[in-house]
Design an enzyme around this catalytic site. Structure first.
Site, PDB file in Angstrom:
ATOM      1  N   CYS A   1       0.868  -1.180   0.000  1.00 25.80           N
ATOM      2  CA  CYS A   1       0.000   0.000   0.000  1.00 25.80           C
ATOM      3  C   CYS A   1       0.903   1.228   0.000  1.00 25.80           C
ATOM      4  CB  CYS A   1      -0.958  -0.038   1.195  1.00 25.80           C
ATOM      5  SG  CYS A   1      -0.097  -0.142   2.782  1.00 25.80           S
ATOM      6  N   GLN A   2       0.507   2.280   0.708  1.00 22.20           N
ATOM      7  CA  GLN A   2       1.324   3.491   0.743  1.00 22.20           C
ATOM      8  C   GLN A   2       2.394   3.398   1.834  1.00 22.20           C
ATOM      9  OE1 GLN A   2       1.033   5.890  -1.533  1.00 22.20           O
ATOM     10  NE2 GLN A   2       2.565   7.278  -0.686  1.00 22.20           N
TER      11      GLN A   2
END
Length: 115
Positions: A78-79
């Site tokens: 993800c981030q």
């Protein structure tokens, strides 16, 4: 059981080797701002349904073969790492026992790979 986490250098080596399925679980808006080359996009809330698709439906939807349950080359990210960890747990729950999370996420990748 193998660690559920993978580092930047490990991920980079796997990408260079090939045969990896890298799944980006961020939102579409985040992915539109940039992604790790070669990744496919499955938002976190779709991981369970999409990873449970049969092989032909998966191939049709993502344009890549669905990995076997025992693959060591299924990586989520993800981030920053939290959603990737959640996605990895969901995948392991579906039987992808060796699924891993790239903990640095797109944030680390973009800093190290230099956008």
């Amino acid at each position: 059981m193998a660690s559920a986490d993978i580092s930047y250098s490990e991920l980079k080596a796997l990408i260079e080797k090939g045969g990896l399925l890298l799944v980006d679980v961020r939102s579409k808006e985040e992915v539109d701002r940039g992604c790790i080359p070669g990744s496919i996009h499955i938002p976190l809330d779709k991981v369970e349904t999409d990873m449970a698709l049969d092989a032909s439906a998966f191939q049709q939807k993502f344009g890549v073969p669905k990995p076997p349950l025992d693959t060591p080359d299924l990586i989520f990210h993800c981030q920053m790492g939290r959603r990737g960890a959640a996605a990895t747990e969901k995948a392991r729950g579906l039987g992808f026992q060796k699924a891993r999370n790239y903990t640095g996420g797109y944030k680390e990748w973009s800093e190290k790979a230099g956008k």
